[in-house]
Motif scaffolding. Structure first.
Motif, PDB file in Angstrom:
ATOM      1  N   VAL A 272     -80.636  29.261  32.995  1.00  0.00           N
ATOM      2  CA  VAL A 272     -80.292  30.010  31.778  1.00  0.00           C
ATOM      3  C   VAL A 272     -81.484  30.855  31.339  1.00  0.00           C
ATOM      4  O   VAL A 272     -81.332  32.032  30.992  1.00  0.00           O
ATOM      5  N   LEU A 273     -82.676  30.271  31.355  1.00  0.00           N
ATOM      6  CA  LEU A 273     -83.869  31.027  30.967  1.00  0.00           C
ATOM      7  C   LEU A 273     -84.149  32.184  31.929  1.00  0.00           C
ATOM      8  O   LEU A 273     -84.505  33.284  31.508  1.00  0.00           O
ATOM      9  N   LEU A 274     -83.964  31.952  33.222  1.00  0.00           N
ATOM     10  CA  LEU A 274     -84.157  33.005  34.217  1.00  0.00           C
ATOM     11  C   LEU A 274     -83.141  34.123  34.032  1.00  0.00           C
ATOM     12  O   LEU A 274     -83.466  35.305  34.193  1.00  0.00           O
ATOM     13  N   SER A 275     -81.917  33.770  33.663  1.00  0.00           N
ATOM     14  CA  SER A 275     -80.872  34.782  33.502  1.00  0.00           C
ATOM     15  C   SER A 275     -81.181  35.754  32.370  1.00  0.00           C
ATOM     16  O   SER A 275     -80.667  36.872  32.359  1.00  0.00           O
ATOM     17  N   LEU A 276     -82.020  35.342  31.435  1.00  0.00           N
ATOM     18  CA  LEU A 276     -82.328  36.225  30.306  1.00  0.00           C
ATOM     19  C   LEU A 276     -83.143  37.455  30.705  1.00  0.00           C
ATOM     20  O   LEU A 276     -83.156  38.449  29.981  1.00  0.00           O
ATOM     21  N   VAL A 277     -83.808  37.416  31.834  1.00  0.00           N
ATOM     22  CA  VAL A 277     -84.574  38.583  32.287  1.00  0.00           C
ATOM     23  C   VAL A 277     -83.796  39.425  33.292  1.00  0.00           C
ATOM     24  O   VAL A 277     -84.264  40.492  33.697  1.00  0.00           O
ATOM     25  N   LEU A 278     -82.618  38.977  33.684  1.00  0.00           N
ATOM     26  CA  LEU A 278     -81.769  39.719  34.609  1.00  0.00           C
ATOM     27  C   LEU A 278     -80.762  40.554  33.822  1.00  0.00           C
ATOM     28  O   LEU A 278     -80.493  40.274  32.655  1.00  0.00           O
ATOM     29  N   PRO A 279     -80.168  41.577  34.459  1.00  0.00           N
ATOM     30  CA  PRO A 279     -79.179  42.402  33.748  1.00  0.00           C
ATOM     31  C   PRO A 279     -77.903  41.618  33.416  1.00  0.00           C
ATOM     32  O   PRO A 279     -77.412  40.852  34.243  1.00  0.00           O
ATOM     33  N   TRP A 280     -77.402  41.830  32.196  1.00  0.00           N
ATOM     34  CA  TRP A 280     -76.170  41.169  31.750  1.00  0.00           C
ATOM     35  C   TRP A 280     -75.031  42.163  31.626  1.00  0.00           C
ATOM     36  O   TRP A 280     -73.988  41.998  32.235  1.00  0.00           O
ATOM     37  N   VAL A 281     -75.203  43.164  30.791  1.00  0.00           N
ATOM     38  CA  VAL A 281     -74.156  44.161  30.542  1.00  0.00           C
ATOM     39  C   VAL A 281     -74.743  45.520  30.860  1.00  0.00           C
ATOM     40  O   VAL A 281     -75.605  46.016  30.133  1.00  0.00           O
ATOM     41  N   GLY A 282     -74.283  46.122  31.957  1.00  0.00           N
ATOM     42  CA  GLY A 282     -74.865  47.383  32.381  1.00  0.00           C
ATOM     43  C   GLY A 282     -76.339  47.175  32.700  1.00  0.00           C
ATOM     44  O   GLY A 282     -76.722  46.200  33.342  1.00  0.00           O
ATOM     45  N   PRO A 283     -77.203  48.050  32.194  1.00  0.00           N
ATOM     46  CA  PRO A 283     -78.641  47.875  32.453  1.00  0.00           C
ATOM     47  C   PRO A 283     -79.329  46.937  31.450  1.00  0.00           C
ATOM     48  O   PRO A 283     -80.504  46.628  31.606  1.00  0.00           O
ATOM     49  N   SER A 284     -78.623  46.478  30.431  1.00  0.00           N
ATOM     50  CA  SER A 284     -79.227  45.625  29.395  1.00  0.00           C
ATOM     51  C   SER A 284     -79.480  44.222  29.936  1.00  0.00           C
ATOM     52  O   SER A 284     -78.579  43.583  30.488  1.00  0.00           O
ATOM     53  N   THR A 285     -80.708  43.742  29.750  1.00  0.00           N
ATOM     54  CA  THR A 285     -81.044  42.383  30.182  1.00  0.00           C
ATOM     55  C   THR A 285     -80.524  41.381  29.157  1.00  0.00           C
ATOM     56  O   THR A 285     -80.076  41.741  28.073  1.00  0.00           O
ATOM     57  N   GLY A 286     -80.618  40.124  29.510  1.00  0.00           N
ATOM     58  CA  GLY A 286     -80.171  39.068  28.614  1.00  0.00           C
ATOM     59  C   GLY A 286     -80.940  39.048  27.306  1.00  0.00           C
ATOM     60  O   GLY A 286     -80.386  38.760  26.249  1.00  0.00           O
ATOM     61  N   LEU A 287     -82.234  39.341  27.362  1.00  0.00           N
ATOM     62  CA  LEU A 287     -83.035  39.391  26.132  1.00  0.00           C
ATOM     63  C   LEU A 287     -82.582  40.523  25.229  1.00  0.00           C
ATOM     64  O   LEU A 287     -82.537  40.375  24.005  1.00  0.00           O
ATOM     65  N   GLU A 288     -82.249  41.675  25.808  1.00  0.00           N
ATOM     66  CA  GLU A 288     -81.745  42.788  25.004  1.00  0.00           C
ATOM     67  C   GLU A 288     -80.396  42.449  24.385  1.00  0.00           C
ATOM     68  O   GLU A 288     -80.127  42.810  23.243  1.00  0.00           O
ATOM     69  N   VAL A 289     -79.563  41.759  25.140  1.00  0.00           N
ATOM     70  CA  VAL A 289     -78.272  41.316  24.608  1.00  0.00           C
ATOM     71  C   VAL A 289     -78.495  40.317  23.480  1.00  0.00           C
ATOM     72  O   VAL A 289     -77.855  40.379  22.430  1.00  0.00           O
ATOM     73  N   LEU A 290     -79.425  39.397  23.678  1.00  0.00           N
ATOM     74  CA  LEU A 290     -79.728  38.380  22.675  1.00  0.00           C
ATOM     75  C   LEU A 290     -80.220  39.005  21.373  1.00  0.00           C
ATOM     76  O   LEU A 290     -79.862  38.548  20.281  1.00  0.00           O
ATOM     77  N   LEU A 291     -80.994  40.062  21.481  1.00  0.00           N
ATOM     78  CA  LEU A 291     -81.555  40.701  20.300  1.00  0.00           C
ATOM     79  C   LEU A 291     -80.642  41.745  19.675  1.00  0.00           C
ATOM     80  O   LEU A 291     -81.028  42.396  18.707  1.00  0.00           O
ATOM     81  N   GLY A 292     -79.450  41.944  20.230  1.00  0.00           N
ATOM     82  CA  GLY A 292     -78.457  42.746  19.528  1.00  0.00           C
ATOM     83  C   GLY A 292     -78.053  44.061  20.132  1.00  0.00           C
ATOM     84  O   GLY A 292     -77.315  44.805  19.512  1.00  0.00           O
ATOM     85  N   ASP A 293     -78.483  44.405  21.322  1.00  0.00           N
ATOM     86  CA  ASP A 293     -78.125  45.680  21.922  1.00  0.00           C
ATOM     87  C   ASP A 293     -76.965  45.490  22.902  1.00  0.00           C
ATOM     88  O   ASP A 293     -77.089  45.730  24.085  1.00  0.00           O
ATOM     89  N   SER A 294     -75.822  45.020  22.372  1.00  0.00           N
ATOM     90  CA  SER A 294     -74.697  44.757  23.269  1.00  0.00           C
ATOM     91  C   SER A 294     -73.426  44.543  22.461  1.00  0.00           C
ATOM     92  O   SER A 294     -73.459  44.465  21.239  1.00  0.00           O
ATOM     93  N   PRO A 295     -72.300  44.400  23.160  1.00  0.00           N
ATOM     94  CA  PRO A 295     -71.070  44.010  22.467  1.00  0.00           C
ATOM     95  C   PRO A 295     -71.207  42.615  21.842  1.00  0.00           C
ATOM     96  O   PRO A 295     -72.099  41.843  22.199  1.00  0.00           O
TER      97      PRO A 295
END
Length: 154
Positions: free
Chosen positions: A42-65
């Motif tokens: 789970v921690l490793l997945s946060l540095v990989l892309p989740w939605v488009g080019p946004s990484t998990g950390l970017e998604v976590l901090l609010g730049d996503s659906p």
């Protein structure tokens, strides 16, 4: 004679107290290693892309659906923090909390994958990234392990 009865009653109270304390504790056994690896995933997945080019950390901090963001918070709180706390304290109630949070996370994660693939137009969505898929698989693994541990007392 009375002293022997007092000693036996005291011993009985002590045994009962130890039994009650043991009933509140869990022993994850070899499952603790699987839980630790899933938490690391789970921690490793946060540095990989989740939605488009946004990484998990970017998604976590609010730049996503909304739904992937909800899943990222549930995966971080339930999958990482609560799992670490439950492994450290070894409390049966925390195992149930982890199981329930991971259940909510697995539902939100599968729905997150689905919503990244669908759009209202005729063009497909960006699709889930490798990090989102890895996080969902890790949360489902955590769900099965915590549910098995929590159900072991029933």
């Amino acid at each position: 004679m009375s002293g022997d009865n007092d000693d036996l009653a005291g011993l009985r109270r002590e045994i009962d107290q130890v039994g009650r304390a043991a009933a509140k504790r869990i022993d994850p056994g070899a499952g603790a290693m699987v839980i630790a690896v899933a938490v690391l995933a789970v921690l490793l997945s946060l540095v990989l892309p989740w939605v488009g080019p946004s990484t998990g950390l970017e998604v976590l901090l609010g730049d996503s659906p909304v739904l992937p963001r909800v899943f990222s918070w549930v995966a971080l709180v339930g999958g990482v923090l609560c799992s670490a706390l439950a492994l450290a304290l070894r409390r049966w109630a925390l195992a149930w909390v982890c199981a329930l949070l991971c259940f909510a996370g697995s539902v939100a994660g599968v729905l997150s994958i689905w919503t990244t693939q669908t759009t209202t137009g005729h063009h497909p969505g960006p699709g889930p990234g490798l990090g989102l898929v890895l996080a969902v698989v890790a949360v489902v693994v955590l769900l099965t392990k915590w549910l098995r541990i929590a159900m072991s007392r029933i």
